[in-house]
Design a protein around this motif. Sequence first.
Motif, PDB file in Angstrom:
ATOM      1  N   UNK A   1       0.427   1.017   3.870  1.00 40.62           N
ATOM      2  CA  UNK A   1       0.467   2.406   3.400  1.00 40.62           C
ATOM      3  C   UNK A   1      -0.620   3.233   4.069  1.00 40.62           C
ATOM      4  N   UNK A   2      -1.826   2.667   4.137  1.00 42.51           N
ATOM      5  CA  UNK A   2      -2.942   3.394   4.740  1.00 42.51           C
ATOM      6  C   UNK A   2      -2.701   3.658   6.218  1.00 42.51           C
ATOM      7  N   UNK A   3      -2.163   2.669   6.905  1.00 41.07           N
ATOM      8  CA  UNK A   3      -1.888   2.843   8.334  1.00 41.07           C
ATOM      9  C   UNK A   3      -0.796   3.882   8.566  1.00 41.07           C
ATOM     10  N   UNK A   4       0.226   3.867   7.702  1.00 37.83           N
ATOM     11  CA  UNK A   4       1.302   4.853   7.838  1.00 37.83           C
ATOM     12  C   UNK A   4       0.771   6.267   7.594  1.00 37.83           C
ATOM     13  N   UNK A   5      -0.139   6.385   6.634  1.00 46.15           N
ATOM     14  CA  UNK A   5      -0.717   7.703   6.345  1.00 46.15           C
ATOM     15  C   UNK A   5      -1.537   8.220   7.525  1.00 46.15           C
ATOM     16  N   UNK A   6      -2.023   7.297   8.356  1.00 50.81           N
ATOM     17  CA  UNK A   6      -2.792   7.680   9.542  1.00 50.81           C
ATOM     18  C   UNK A   6      -1.898   7.908  10.764  1.00 50.81           C
TER      19      UNK A   6
END
Length: 325
Positions: A290-295
């Motif tokens: 999720x964090x990587x997708x948000x970036x």
Amino acid sequence: MDVVLLLIMAAAGLSTVSSHAQRQYHFVSEAKTMSEAQRYCREKHTDLATVDSMEVVELLNNTAGQFKQSAWIGLYDDRDTWRWSMSDPSFYGPGETEFRRWYPGQPYNKHNIPCTLFYPDRTWHDGDCNKRLKVLCFDVTGQSATFVLIESKMTWTEAQSYCREHHTDLASVRNETENQQIVELLPAGYYYWMGLYRDSWKWSDGSNSSFKYWADNEPKLSALKVCVAAAFDNFGKWEDLDCGVEKPFICYGPVVPVSMKVIKVSVEKPNGVDLNDPAFLDAMLVEAKKNLRAQGLDDNVQLAWRKQPDGKVFHKEEEKKRDEL
């Protein structure tokens, strides 16, 4: 505590890679006719899948996953494809491999009559290869051919083997002059096998693989236009279907390069939590994705934990060697 997180960049969708052919196979779940599937595969990848070994059969079974029906592969029946048993191209002049002397209305091009016989009236007919007929062989010296009549009756396949063993091959007829030479040899009222036959199974990408993996009682050859699907409820064995039926399908293309990046991560251990518990590790991967997708990282990224030699992911920092991995 610390851990190593492995990021793998990969293509989306269900796919597998063939090690010997350097091909990547892609399962497409959208149902299409054979021609529509072929067009899709050629636009998006390379072509419909060619299956030329048991390794590829197993790869396609893995690619299909839980799908337990049938899907198009690249094999189809082209009934109007005739070739000579004597295949050496140096033997034929321009246009001579295409010379034909069919009887009017011939060939019928039916599935069950893919071999050619010579009638005494100097014309050719297509027939059932399992019939037992006399045989027309020839001996080739350079560009010259001498035709030989064999009075023993054989099937077409037996005749081919006999001619190749005792002469050059089953007879090719390159022009009208040779056709007339044979007419003058033939006794009245008898039919002879000659070397023209129809090998109508073709691969969409033009491959010449002769590998076959038919299911029992296949091919049925009951449709007017016949194409082939792999049945994943029967170990990927093949069945023939009308080409107009809509089915999922399998494409192939070049292997997509995969890039990797290893990230070293340190965490503080929460009270009462086993950091090596599989459920905890899975939950952390979900949050990391999720964090990587948000970036802005691509959705095709796959994440996996890199385990230590003892099978665990987390170790106390002081227990680890200080050199970087």
